[in-house]
Design a protein around this motif. Structure first.
Motif, short mmCIF file in Angstrom:
data_model
loop_
_atom_site.label_atom_id
_atom_site.label_comp_id
_atom_site.label_asym_id
_atom_site.label_seq_id
_atom_site.Cartn_x
_atom_site.Cartn_y
_atom_site.Cartn_z
N LEU A 92 0.85 -1.18 0.00
CA LEU A 92 0.00 0.00 0.00
C LEU A 92 0.89 1.23 0.00
CD1 LEU A 92 -2.74 1.50 0.36
CD2 LEU A 92 -2.41 1.24 2.83
N VAL B 185 1.37 5.13 0.37
CA VAL B 185 0.69 6.22 1.06
C VAL B 185 1.31 7.54 0.64
CG1 VAL B 185 0.18 7.22 3.32
CG2 VAL B 185 0.20 4.73 3.04
N SER C 235 -5.47 8.83 1.03
CA SER C 235 -4.70 7.60 1.28
C SER C 235 -5.29 6.80 2.44
CB SER C 235 -3.24 7.93 1.57
OG SER C 235 -2.57 8.35 0.39
N LEU D 262 -6.38 2.59 2.61
CA LEU D 262 -6.11 1.56 3.61
C LEU D 262 -7.32 0.66 3.80
CD1 LEU D 262 -4.41 0.29 5.92
CD2 LEU D 262 -5.29 2.10 7.42
N ALA E 126 2.72 -0.90 4.49
CA ALA E 126 2.41 0.48 4.10
C ALA E 126 3.73 1.21 3.84
CB ALA E 126 1.62 1.18 5.19
N LEU F 251 -1.46 1.02 12.66
CA LEU F 251 -0.73 0.06 11.85
C LEU F 251 0.48 -0.45 12.63
CD1 LEU F 251 -0.59 1.88 8.38
CD2 LEU F 251 -2.05 -0.05 9.02
N SER G 67 5.41 -0.74 8.45
CA SER G 67 5.30 0.59 7.87
C SER G 67 6.69 1.16 7.66
CB SER G 67 4.50 1.53 8.78
OG SER G 67 3.24 0.96 9.13
N GLY H 11 -2.85 2.11 -4.31
CA GLY H 11 -2.82 3.41 -3.63
C GLY H 11 -3.65 4.40 -4.41
#
Length: 379
Positions: free
Chosen positions: A77, A79, A87, A91, A103, A130, A135, A167
């Motif tokens: 994903l 962002v 964004s 998610l 992410a 998250l 991330s 995204g």
């Protein structure tokens, strides 16, 4: 439309067709037998810089994501920190596909002057709930960071991974894939949302596969309303503008000709200190409340360069401004969707926000804390 033997355009993912030269996927008969041929739209984009909008909506994109996710073992994903309001909704789309994901916060270099990348990731992880270890933040211009991420993908998703990259529009999906895989050089790039129109498989060496996907809109109503030139100016590519204003009661701050906010009340003082963040192409202009429309009539396309006069006529004719009353306090950001945001660093105020029909303002905790630029702190 007539599908040709080549299947889909390797640059944008559109099915090849020979019926309509003005639609994506058009391939002249003279190019049908050429290896690596791309559709006319992508050819003109790559060689002449000509960008055109394509008919695409979230329903169409999600309909493509579902079958692509059945072939995938996970999701990357992407962002966009300059468009967090959109964004965040991406998610939810990723979670609905029920696959493990990471992410990746792109465009981190735009914030290096003001915050560490660890701080950026911590903010996202905390606000979006998250896992920190799933991330990360990077610049799509940093080849070393992309190489390091590529080496981590087998650890996160196993050998022979197949990852769906998704995204919002202009989050950098195609640029990301081009940085991870040499085979991704065929993907078309442009500052215009909607460059990628279908899912495209891109091998990553011998170890895996990335599936590029079209960008989601998720409430970004500027995309169908503005021309390609205006849309490209909304995208923060090389620099994010940060300007501080002392706003008094009955003053207004304009984000070009897209939206503006008037100070209605400043609580126990006569002013409020705010910092505006926006694309460097969007002019920020302070004026007396009530003069906004006069300035638009006189300076649209010049001092107030975004939107252009033609787009302004479209907006005013079909999407009237809607007034929203919002209270902003120290420690909060006020988001003007698709335009940027205001961070309240001192005082508090009540705003009358004027946004085109369909948009609604949002409040969130500070994203960029109020400290001076720190050029020495990098990554």
């Amino acid at each position: 439309m007539t599908d040709l033997k080549q299947g889909t355009c390797p640059a944008c993912g559109s099915p090849f067709q020979s019926d309509d030269p003005d639609m994506p996927g058009f391939l002249p008969s003279s190019a049908e037998q050429k290896a690596g041929a791309v559709c006319r739209r992508c050819f003109r984009l790559v060689h002449y810089g000509q960008v055109t909008k394509a008919p695409l909506n979230d329903e169409t994109v999600i309909a493509q994501l579902r079958p692509a996710s059945l072939r995938a073992s996970g999701i990357v994903l992407l962002v966009d920190p300059t468009a967090m309001e959109f964004s965040r909704r991406a998610l939810d789309v990723a979670k609905a596909l029920h696959l493990p994901f990471i992410a990746v916060v792109t465009k981190a270099d735009l914030f290096d002057r003001w915050m560490d990348r660890k701080e950026l990731v911590s903010w996202i992880s905390r606000q979006w709930d998250l896992p920190r270890e799933r991330s990360m933040a990077l610049s799509l211009l940093d080849s070393k960071a992309l190489f390091d991420l590529r080496s981590r993908l087998p650890q996160l998703f196993g050998r022979s991974y197949r990852l769906l990259v998704l995204g919002v529009a202009n989050a950098g999906k195609s640029t990301f894939i081009r940085g991870i895989s040499r085979r991704g050089k065929e993907l078309a790039l442009s500052p215009l949302p909607g460059t990628t129109l279908g899912c495209v498989d891109v091998p990553v060496g011998q170890e895996g596969l990335l599936i590029d996907s079209p960008g989601l809109r998720l409430g970004n109503f500027w995309i169908p309303r503005l021309c390609p030139s205006c849309l490209s100016q909304l995208v923060s590519r090389h620099k994010l503008s940060r300007k501080t204003f002392i706003l008094h009661r009955d003053q207004s701050l304009m984000f070009g000709g897209l939206a503006y906010g008037r100070i209605v009340d400043c609580a126990d003082r006569e002013w409020v200190k705010v910092t505006a963040f926006a694309s460097s192409e969007i002019p920020l202009h302070r004026t007396k409340a009530g003069r906004e429309e006069e300035l638009l009539e006189r300076h649209a396309g010049a001092l107030l360069s975004v939107p252009c006069p033609s787009c302004l006529d479209t907006l005013r004719g079909s999407y009237p401004l809607v007034e929203h009353h919002v209270a902003l306090r120290r420690g909060e950001d006020l988001i003007l969707p698709g335009c940027g945001w205001l961070a309240c660093y001192q005082g508090e105020a009540t705003f009358s926000l004027f946004l085109p029909e369909g948009f609604a303002p949002e409040i969130r905790p500070w994203f960029v804390a109020p400290f001076p630029p720190r050029n020495q702190r990098r990554r």
